[in-house]
Design a protein around this motif. Structure first.
Motif, mmCIF file in Angstrom:
data_model
loop_
_atom_site.group_PDB
_atom_site.id
_atom_site.type_symbol
_atom_site.label_atom_id
_atom_site.label_comp_id
_atom_site.label_asym_id
_atom_site.label_seq_id
_atom_site.Cartn_x
_atom_site.Cartn_y
_atom_site.Cartn_z
ATOM 1 N N ARG A 22 -5.626 11.255 -4.429
ATOM 2 C CA ARG A 22 -5.526 11.064 -2.988
ATOM 3 C C ARG A 22 -4.256 11.711 -2.441
ATOM 4 N NH1 ARG A 22 -6.030 4.926 -1.186
ATOM 5 N NH2 ARG A 22 -3.974 4.916 -2.138
ATOM 6 N N GLU B 235 -4.553 -2.068 -4.178
ATOM 7 C CA GLU B 235 -3.309 -1.398 -3.786
ATOM 8 C C GLU B 235 -2.103 -1.956 -4.521
ATOM 9 O OE1 GLU B 235 -3.188 1.209 -2.130
ATOM 10 O OE2 GLU B 235 -5.200 1.265 -1.246
ATOM 11 N N GLU C 245 0.824 -1.203 0.000
ATOM 12 C CA GLU C 245 0.000 0.000 0.000
ATOM 13 C C GLU C 245 0.860 1.256 0.000
ATOM 14 O OE1 GLU C 245 -3.529 2.026 2.722
ATOM 15 O OE2 GLU C 245 -2.921 -0.057 3.053
ATOM 16 N N ARG D 75 -4.928 7.310 -6.900
ATOM 17 C CA ARG D 75 -3.802 7.510 -5.982
ATOM 18 C C ARG D 75 -3.228 8.916 -6.114
ATOM 19 N NH1 ARG D 75 -2.030 2.309 -8.290
ATOM 20 N NH2 ARG D 75 -2.982 0.664 -7.021
#
Length: 451
Positions: A448, A354, A211, A445
């Motif tokens: 984020r 992930e 992750e 990602r």
């Protein structure tokens, strides 16, 4: 703002994929020509509606498409991504793919994968012959390992000397993390203050590592300045010099690179007080830390590292030695990749969301400065991956065609054109869905990370 590092990574990715795609398609093109099969198109990248560049030589149109998702050769009389139903509705011609014996069609279809395997073997051989193999032995970590919050959570500490993983010694330090993840290690043994300590690796640690998508065990490097470049305006203004050793940042310990890096990132856009050791004198310097650009959260200096600090081992290879070593490296990389896929789809610890990644994840594998050794190493690795993925028995991939051809050779019965059309459609839907999913994860990602 697109930084130089992003452009360099993108440039390496595009060049690497272009080489791999052209050679892969050449693997189909050459046997098709040898068996006198008509090849209508040979394209780098896809060209829906229009192409960026094209020319025709003989019966084949060569070109570059605008959609950088691969490439293709269009072979007459073959059900492929072009879905040319009009051609398939006509009686077969002698020069068409469907008119050739099954064994010839099989060789044409495995040609791309064969080239990718040979290419990986060739690149690894040439890398070993030209550059040799340099690595940092685990026992030569003079100052031990550098840890972060994740590795500290399982009991590792800064300065620990790694002895073994699951009781097995790992000679190359940079293989330690790989062994821990791919082998799903249960424990790691370290030397701490002269004592051997066994540290259990808890469940779900591997999933947290994946992750994080970054190195989780680093080398502890003293914060000794190696050079202050002319572009390092803030460091020059503060009077920092070569051989200065940083001790603290705003009073917090910073005598090792990873500690200094953490404190400087906290101080982006601010002025910090550095305590440095210059010879036998302890000095205090005030330095402004940039908030933006390539030096954001950094001093803008080079820290002494690598062979200046640690004793590396280099193995040189003659060409005769490099050939078997290159083959072994290619096989080892293939095993590692298969093991990674096993973790993604079998291990309960690893989350698929992930672990998968698209072009963004692949691009981030390349260094932010152009380095030919890294470029060719990653190109060889991508060639191994491309070979494995293409031979999977999924319709629309080479492996799907190979599966149907093997069925035909064994049974003597050829799958019908309608069946092949539907299989191709199903395969394309699967592939495009995976492509969108993987690249969507990259985008998520990134979003984020911004917030």
């Amino acid at each position: 703002m697109i930084t130089t590092a992003i452009l360099v990574k993108a440039g390496q990715l595009i060049l690497s994929l272009s080489i791999l795609v052209v050679l892969h398609e050449l693997g189909h093109f050459i046997p098709a020509k040898l068996f006198k099969t008509k090849v209508e198109k040979f394209y780098l990248f896809f060209d829906p509606w229009f192409s960026l560049f094209k020319f025709k030589k003989g019966e084949t149109e060569y070109g570059i498409g605008w959609l950088p998702l691969g490439g293709y050769v269009k072979i007459s009389g073959m059900i492929d991504e072009s879905m040319d139903k009009e051609q398939m509705s006509k009686p077969p011609e002698p020069w068409e793919f469907r008119s050739k014996p099954a064994w010839q069609r099989l060789i044409i279809m495995i040609g791309g994968v064969t080239v990718n395997i040979v290419l990986a073997f060739f690149i690894y051989t040439m890398i070993l012959w030209y550059w040799g193999e340099t690595y940092l032995p685990t026992k030569n970590l003079t100052y031990g390992i550098a840890t972060d919050s994740l590795t500290q959570s399982i009991g590792l500490r800064d300065g620990d000397m790694i002895l073994s993983v699951d009781g097995h010694k790992v000679d190359n330090f940079h293989e330690v993390a790989k062994v821990m993840v791919l082998k799903e290690a249960k424990s790691i043994q370290v030397e701490r203050e002269g004592q051997q300590v066994n540290i259990p690796i808890p469940e779900m640690f591997i999933s947290k590592v994946i992750e994080r998508r970054s190195e989780f065990i680093g080398v502890r490097v003293p914060s000794v300045i190696d050079s202050v470049g002319p572009e390092s305006k803030h460091a020059i203004a503060a009077g920092l010099q070569k051989n200065d050793k940083v001790l603290t940042v705003n009073g917090a310990p910073a005598d090792y690179l990873h500690l200094m890096g953490r404190e400087l990132m906290k101080a982006k856009g601010k002025t910090v007080n550095l305590t440095i050791l210059r010879g036998s004198d302890t000095l205090t310097k005030s330095v402004s830390i940039p908030a933006e650009g390539d030096y954001a959260g950094k001093l803008g200096v080079s820290i002494r590292s690598g062979k200046d600090v640690f004793k590396f081992v280099t193995t040189d290879y003659s060409f005769a030695q490099a050939v078997p070593a290159g083959f072994s490296t290619a096989v080892e990389k293939l095993k590692d990749y298969v093991q990674q896929l096993r973790l993604i789809f079998v291990s309960k610890e690893v989350k698929v969301t992930e672990s998968l990644g698209g072009f963004g994840a692949i691009g981030n594998l390349f260094p932010s400065v152009w380095d030919w050794q890294s470029f060719w190493s990653l190109t060889a690795l991508l060639s191994v991956i491309l070979a494995f993925m293409n031979i999977l028995p999924i319709p629309a991939l080479d492996g799907g065609h190979v599966l149907f051809l093997i069925y035909e050779i064994i049974t003597g019965r050829k799958p019908g054109d309608k069946f092949m059309e539907y299989a191709q459609i199903v395969g394309m839907v699967i592939l495009f869905s995976l492509l969108l999913f993987a690249n969507g994860l990259d985008l998520w990602r990134a979003i984020r990370g911004w917030f």
